[in-house]
Design a protein around this motif. Structure first.
Motif, short mmCIF file in Angstrom:
data_model
loop_
_atom_site.label_atom_id
_atom_site.label_comp_id
_atom_site.label_asym_id
_atom_site.label_seq_id
_atom_site.Cartn_x
_atom_site.Cartn_y
_atom_site.Cartn_z
N GLU A 170 5.55 -17.22 3.39
CA GLU A 170 4.11 -17.42 3.54
C GLU A 170 3.43 -16.27 4.31
OE1 GLU A 170 2.75 -20.43 6.47
OE2 GLU A 170 4.88 -20.82 6.79
N TRP A 171 4.22 -15.44 4.99
CA TRP A 171 3.64 -14.33 5.75
C TRP A 171 3.64 -13.02 4.96
CZ3 TRP A 171 0.74 -15.49 9.68
CH2 TRP A 171 0.95 -16.71 10.33
N SER A 172 4.01 -13.09 3.69
CA SER A 172 4.11 -11.86 2.90
C SER A 172 2.76 -11.17 2.75
CB SER A 172 4.68 -12.17 1.50
OG SER A 172 5.97 -12.71 1.65
N ARG A 173 1.70 -11.95 2.57
CA ARG A 173 0.37 -11.33 2.42
C ARG A 173 -0.07 -10.67 3.73
NH1 ARG A 173 -1.70 -9.84 -2.51
NH2 ARG A 173 -1.53 -11.55 -3.99
N VAL A 174 0.27 -11.31 4.85
CA VAL A 174 -0.09 -10.71 6.14
C VAL A 174 0.64 -9.37 6.29
CG1 VAL A 174 0.31 -10.94 8.63
CG2 VAL A 174 -0.75 -12.81 7.35
N TYR A 175 1.89 -9.35 5.88
CA TYR A 175 2.66 -8.10 5.96
C TYR A 175 2.06 -7.04 5.04
CZ TYR A 175 6.71 -5.07 4.98
OH TYR A 175 7.53 -4.01 4.76
N GLN A 176 1.81 -7.42 3.79
CA GLN A 176 1.22 -6.47 2.83
C GLN A 176 -0.11 -5.93 3.36
OE1 GLN A 176 -0.55 -8.31 -0.56
NE2 GLN A 176 -0.77 -6.40 -1.71
N MET A 177 -0.96 -6.85 3.83
CA MET A 177 -2.30 -6.42 4.25
C MET A 177 -2.24 -5.61 5.56
SD MET A 177 -4.23 -7.32 1.78
CE MET A 177 -4.18 -8.45 0.39
N SER A 178 -1.23 -5.86 6.38
CA SER A 178 -1.07 -5.03 7.59
C SER A 178 -0.77 -3.59 7.18
CB SER A 178 0.09 -5.54 8.45
OG SER A 178 -0.17 -6.84 8.89
N LYS A 179 0.02 -3.46 6.14
CA LYS A 179 0.36 -2.12 5.67
C LYS A 179 -0.88 -1.44 5.08
CE LYS A 179 4.52 -0.17 3.91
NZ LYS A 179 5.80 -0.25 3.26
N LEU A 180 -1.64 -2.19 4.31
CA LEU A 180 -2.87 -1.63 3.73
C LEU A 180 -3.89 -1.29 4.81
CD1 LEU A 180 -3.01 -3.90 0.62
CD2 LEU A 180 -3.15 -1.41 0.53
N TYR A 181 -3.88 -2.08 5.86
CA TYR A 181 -4.80 -1.86 6.99
C TYR A 181 -4.49 -0.53 7.69
CZ TYR A 181 -6.43 -3.13 11.78
OH TYR A 181 -6.99 -3.17 13.03
N ILE A 182 -3.22 -0.23 7.80
CA ILE A 182 -2.82 1.05 8.39
C ILE A 182 -3.18 2.20 7.44
CG2 ILE A 182 -0.78 2.43 8.96
CD1 ILE A 182 0.58 -0.12 9.88
N PHE A 183 -3.02 1.93 6.16
CA PHE A 183 -3.17 2.96 5.12
C PHE A 183 -4.64 3.28 4.82
CE2 PHE A 183 -3.11 3.50 0.27
CZ PHE A 183 -2.70 4.83 0.30
N SER A 184 -5.46 2.25 4.77
CA SER A 184 -6.79 2.34 4.16
C SER A 184 -7.63 3.55 4.58
CB SER A 184 -7.55 1.04 4.41
OG SER A 184 -8.84 1.14 3.91
N PRO A 185 -7.85 3.81 5.88
CA PRO A 185 -8.77 4.90 6.21
C PRO A 185 -8.22 6.28 5.88
CG PRO A 185 -8.42 3.43 8.10
CD PRO A 185 -7.39 3.09 7.09
N SER A 186 -6.91 6.37 5.61
CA SER A 186 -6.31 7.66 5.25
C SER A 186 -6.04 7.76 3.76
CB SER A 186 -4.97 7.83 5.99
OG SER A 186 -5.16 7.85 7.38
N SER A 187 -6.41 6.73 3.01
CA SER A 187 -5.92 6.60 1.63
C SER A 187 -6.74 7.36 0.61
CB SER A 187 -5.90 5.12 1.23
OG SER A 187 -7.23 4.67 1.04
N GLY A 188 -7.82 8.00 1.05
CA GLY A 188 -8.68 8.67 0.06
C GLY A 188 -9.26 7.66 -0.91
N LEU A 189 -9.48 6.43 -0.43
CA LEU A 189 -10.02 5.33 -1.24
C LEU A 189 -9.03 4.84 -2.30
CD1 LEU A 189 -12.65 3.56 -1.79
CD2 LEU A 189 -12.68 5.06 0.17
N TYR A 190 -7.76 5.21 -2.17
CA TYR A 190 -6.79 4.67 -3.14
C TYR A 190 -6.66 3.16 -2.99
CZ TYR A 190 -3.76 5.28 -6.99
OH TYR A 190 -3.27 5.22 -8.28
N THR A 191 -7.14 2.63 -1.86
CA THR A 191 -7.14 1.18 -1.68
C THR A 191 -8.01 0.48 -2.73
OG1 THR A 191 -8.78 1.68 0.01
CG2 THR A 191 -6.59 0.99 0.77
#
Ligand code: UCC
Length: 625
Positions: A159-180
Motif C-alpha cells: 500500500e506504500w508503493s505510491r508513496v515511494y514512487q511519488m517520493s522519487k518523482l518529488y526528488i526528480f521533478s524540478p530537475s526533470s526538464g518537465l519530463y514529469t
C-alpha cells in the motif's frame, strides 16, 4: 619600495588578483606618491579593477543543489514513519545523488535546447518531426531505469508503493526538464488500461508503459483539449470516430493542446459517428480511444499532422503541439458514451502528479534559497543571520511542509485503493481530496516559488541562473489538468454525487488525525484552531444546503481552500505527534494553524455568497467610470 594599501586606496586594490601582488609590492608605489598617479600607473599596466575588462575579484556565489533527499528532513521523517524499509531509503538516497550530480544538468539542457518542429525533409517530403534534445532522451531512459512509472505497478511496497514512487518523482521533478509531464500521462494511461482490463489491443502498450527497460519503454499522451477549450470537454470535443469494418475507428479532429507530443501512444476522446454521419452531443456522446503514434515507410506520421508547436510561458523544455487527426487509426476502450467517466482515472493520476510537482517546486526553491542564504552576505553579514530573511524562508518552509503532507496523504490513499486495502472512508477521501490537493498546491507553488526568487535578489530574475524557469514552470500547475475553478466545481460535484458522504469521511478522518494530539500541550493552539475550523465548516455546509445552488457555486473556491487548509493543519499536527517528530514539526503545525483555516466561513459571515453578490461583482469588474 613598500606596499601601499592603507586608507581609501584599499578599496581600489582589493580587487587585484593575488598573483599580481608581487608586481604591486615591487614596483610603483613610493611614499608621498599621489593616489591618482598611482592609479594611473596601475591602469597603464592594465591592473586597475573596473577598467578595461577588469571587473575586480568579487563574484557572486551560486546556490548549490545538494542531494534533495538528504536535504529534506520532512521527506525522510515521513518515510521513517511510514515506510522504514532500507531498500527504499538507499534507492532514494542514490537517486538524490544522481539528480544533484547528473540529472539537474540534463534538465537545464532541456530548457536551453527546446524542442523544434521540422515539417519537411530536405527533399520536400512532409515528415513532421519533433526534434528533442539528447537530454530529453536521457530523461526517458532514466525514467524507465529508475522505475518512475513502474514502481506504481510493481507494488513492491504494498500500500506504500505510491508513496515511494511519488517520493522519487518529488526528488526528480524540478530537475526533470518537465519530463514529469509525459510520466504523469504515462502513469495515467497505464492506470486506465489496467482498470479497463489489460487485453488486446492494449496489452503490449501496458507492458511498455510500465517497463523498466529503456529500449521498450513507451510514454503516452492525453489528447483532451480541442479548439473550443479544455475545461468543458463535453461540448468542446469535435473529434469524430468513424467505425471501420475491422472494428477499429478512424479519428478526424483537431487537438489544440497535446503535451509531450513525442509520445508513442495516446488516449483521447471522440464522438462515434453513426451510419448517417450523426453524432451524440455533450459528454454522453464521448467515448475513449487508444491510438499508437507510428510512421509509414516514407517516414510520414500515419493519420496525424503536426500543425505547429506552442509558444508557451513555461514548460518550454517539452513539446506541446496542435495536431490535426486525419484518419488516425484508433481502438475504442470505453463503452460508447462513457469516455469522460473512463478517462477520469487518468485525470486522478495526472492531478496527483501535478500536486507532487507543485510540492517539489516549492521544496526546490526553499532548498536553493536556504543554501544561498549561507553564501550571500549583505549589510555586513550572511543572509542567514538576518532574522527577517529567515522568517520569510520559514514561512515558505511551512507552506512547503503543508503541501508535502497533503500530497503524500493523497498518495497514501491511492496506494491503499490500488492494493485493495481501502475502506469506504479512504475511497471517499481520495475522490474529494484529489481536486483539492491539485488546486491548492498549484496555487501555493506559484506563490512560494515567486517568493523564493525574491530571496536571490536580482539574480532570481536572470534567466541563465535557471531560477526564473522554476516560476514559469510553476504557473502551469494551476492551469492544466483542470483550473482552480473547474476543480472547485468538481469538489461540489463529488459532494453532491456522494450525497455528502465524501464530506462525512473528511470530517471523520480529520478528527481522528487530531486525536493523538489531545494531550500534547505544545500543540494545543493548533488543535483548537483546527477543531473550531471544522465546526465552522460543518456549520457552513448546513447553511449552504438550505440555499439556492448558486450560493454554493459562489462559495466553491473558498470551500475548496478551507478543505485544504483544515486537513493540512490536521496532518501537520498528526505528524508533529509522531514519536520521531522534531521540534520543527511542532513549530510548522503551530504556524500553519495561524492561517484563516476556514475562509468559506469567514466570507459567508461577510455575506459574500448572498444573492446581491454576483451583480455587485459584475458591476465592479465592468466598472467604466
Ligand atoms: O490534457 C491536459 C494536459 C496534459 C498534460 C498533463 C500533464 C500533467 C503533468 C503534471 C506533472 C508536471 S490539460 C486538459 C485536462 N482537462 C481536464 O482536466 C478537464 C477539466 N474538466 C473537468 O474536469 C470537467 O469537470 C469534466 C470534463 C470532467 C466535466 O465533464 P462532464 O461530462 O460534465 O462530467 P460529469 O457529467 O460530471 O461526469 C461524467 C462521469 C461521471 O461518472 P458517472 O457517469 O459514472 O456518474 C463522473 O462521476 O465522469 C465521472 N467523473 C469523475 N470521476 C467526472 N470527473 C471525475 C473525477 N474527477 N473523478 C472521478
Amino acid at each position: 619600495m613598500m606596499l601601499v594599501c592603507a586608507g581609501s586606496c584599499c578599496r581600489v586594490w582589493r580587487g587585484v588578483p593575488r598573483q599580481l601582488a608581487h608586481i604591486r609590492s615591487a614596483s610603483v608605489a613610493e611614499p608621498g606618491m599621489r593616489r591618482s598617479d598611482e592609479e594611473h600607473l596601475w591602469e597603464a599596466a592594465g591592473y586597475l579593477p573596473f577598467s578595461r575588462a577588469k571587473i575586480g575579484s568579487f563574484f557572486q556565489e551560486r546556490p548549490v543543489l545538494k542531494n534533495p533527499f538528504l536535504e529534506d528532513a520532512l521527506l525522510r521523517g515521513y518515510l521513517r514513519r511510514h515506510l522504514p524499509q532500507e531498500a527504499a531509503f538507499s534507492d532514494l538516497c542514490a537517486f538524490g545523488e544522481r539528480v544533484a550530480n547528473e540529472v539537474d544538468d540534463w534538465g537545464r539542457e532541456c530548457e536551453v535546447t527546446p524542442p523544434r518542429l521540422v515539417h519537411f525533409d530536405p527533399w520536400g517530403r512532409r515528415v513532421d518531426h519533433i526534434v528533442t534534445s539528447p537530454a530529453w532522451k536521457h530523461m526517458k531512459d532514466l525514467s524507465a531505469q529508475e522505475g518512475l512509472v513502474a514502481i506504481g505497478y510493481e507494488r513492491s511496497f504494498g500500500e506504500w508503493s505510491r508513496v515511494y514512487q511519488m517520493s522519487k518523482l518529488y526528488i526528480f521533478s524540478p530537475s526533470s526538464g518537465l519530463y514529469t509531464c509525459p510520466l504523469a500521462m504515462t502513469d495515467g494511461a497505464a492506470k486506465v488500461i489496467q482498470s479497463i482490463g489489460v487485453s488486446w489491443p492494449t496489452d503490449e502498450a501496458y507492458s511498455r508503459l510500465t517497463t523498466r527497460q529503456p529500449d521498450r519503454f513507451w510514454t503516452s499522451g492525453q489528447w483532451m483539449t480541442e479548439r473550443q477549450g479544455g475545461s468543458d470537454v463535453g461540448s468542446g470535443t469535435e473529434t469524430v470516430a468513424v467505425p471501420q469494418t475491422d472494428g477499429s475507428y478512424k479519428l478526424h479532429g483537431f487537438k489544440w493542446f497535446t503535451s509531450a507530443t513525442d509520445a508513442d501512444m495516446t488516449l483521447t476522446l471522440a464522438r462515434i459517428q453513426d451510419r448517417t454521419g450523426a453524432t451524440t452531443p455533450g459528454s454522453r456522446g464521448l467515448s475513449l480511444f487508444y491510438a499508437e503514434v507510428s510512421r509509414d515507410e516514407e517516414g510520414r506520421l500515419k493519420g496525424i499532422e503536426v500543425q505547429r508547436l506552442k509558444d508557451k510561458l513555461g514548460t518550454r523544455q517539452m513539446p506541446t503541439a496542435e495536431l490535426l487527426l486525419d484518419g488516425l487509426q484508433a481502438h475504442r476502450l470505453s463503452e460508447e458514451g462513457r469516455g469522460v467517466a473512463s478517462i477520469a482515472n487518468m485525470l486522478t493520476i495526472t492531478r496527483i502528479h501535478n500536486s507532487v510537482s507543485a510540492a517539489a517546486a516549492m521544496r526546490r526553491v526553499v532548498q536553493l534559497a536556504r543554501d544561498y542564504a549561507t553564501r550571500r552576505s549583505a549589510f555586513g553579514k550572511p543572509l542567514k543571520d538576518h532574522p527577517l530573511h529567515i522568517q520569510t524562508l520559514a514561512r515558505m518552509e511551512v507552506e512547503t511542509r503543508g503541501a508535502f503532507l497533503l500530497v503524500m496523504d493523497v498518495c497514501r490513499l491511492l496506494g491503499r485503493e490500488e492494493s485493495g486495502m481501502a475502506t469506504q472512508l479512504d475511497t471517499h477521501l481520495l475522490r474529494l481530496l484529489t481536486p483539492v490537493v491539485k488546486l491548492y498546491t498549484g496555487k501555493q507553488a506559484v506563490a512560494v516559488v515567486s517568493e523564493g526568487l525574491e530571496s536571490f535578489g536580482g539574480q532570481g530574475y536572470i534567466e541563465d541562473t535557471g531560477l526564473p524557469g522554476l516560476l514559469r514552470d510553476a504557473q502551469v500547475l494551476s492551469i492544466w489538468e483542470g483550473t482552480t475553478n473547474v476543480l472547485s466545481l468538481d469538489v461540489l460535484r463529488c459532494v453532491a454525487r456522494s450525497s455528502g458522504m465524501v464530506l462525512h469521511a473528511y470530517v471523520t478522518h480529520a478528527k481522528s488525525l487530531l486525536a493523538g494530539a489531545s494531550s500534547v500541550s505544545s500543540l494545543a493552539p493548533a488543535v483548537k484552531a483546527v477543531n473550531s475550523a471544522l465546526s465552522e465548516l460543518e456549520d457552513f455546509v448546513q447553511v449552504a444546503a438550505t440555499r439556492a445552488p448558486g450560493y454554493l457555486e459562489l462559495a466553491a473556491r473558498d470551500l475548496a481552500y478551507s478543505l485544504a487548509r483544515i486537513y493540512t493543519g490536521a496532518l501537520l499536527i498528526d505528524h508533529a505527534c509522531w514519536k520521531g517528530a522534531s521540534p520543527s514539526d511542532t513549530y510548522a503545525a503551530l504556524r500553519w494553524c495561524e492561517h484563516d483555516l476556514c475562509p468559506v466561513a469567514t466570507k459567508q459571515a461577510r455575506g459574500c455568497y448572498d444573492p446581491s453578490t454576483p451583480p455587485l461583482d459584475a458591476a465592479l469588474v465592468y466598472d467604466r467610470d
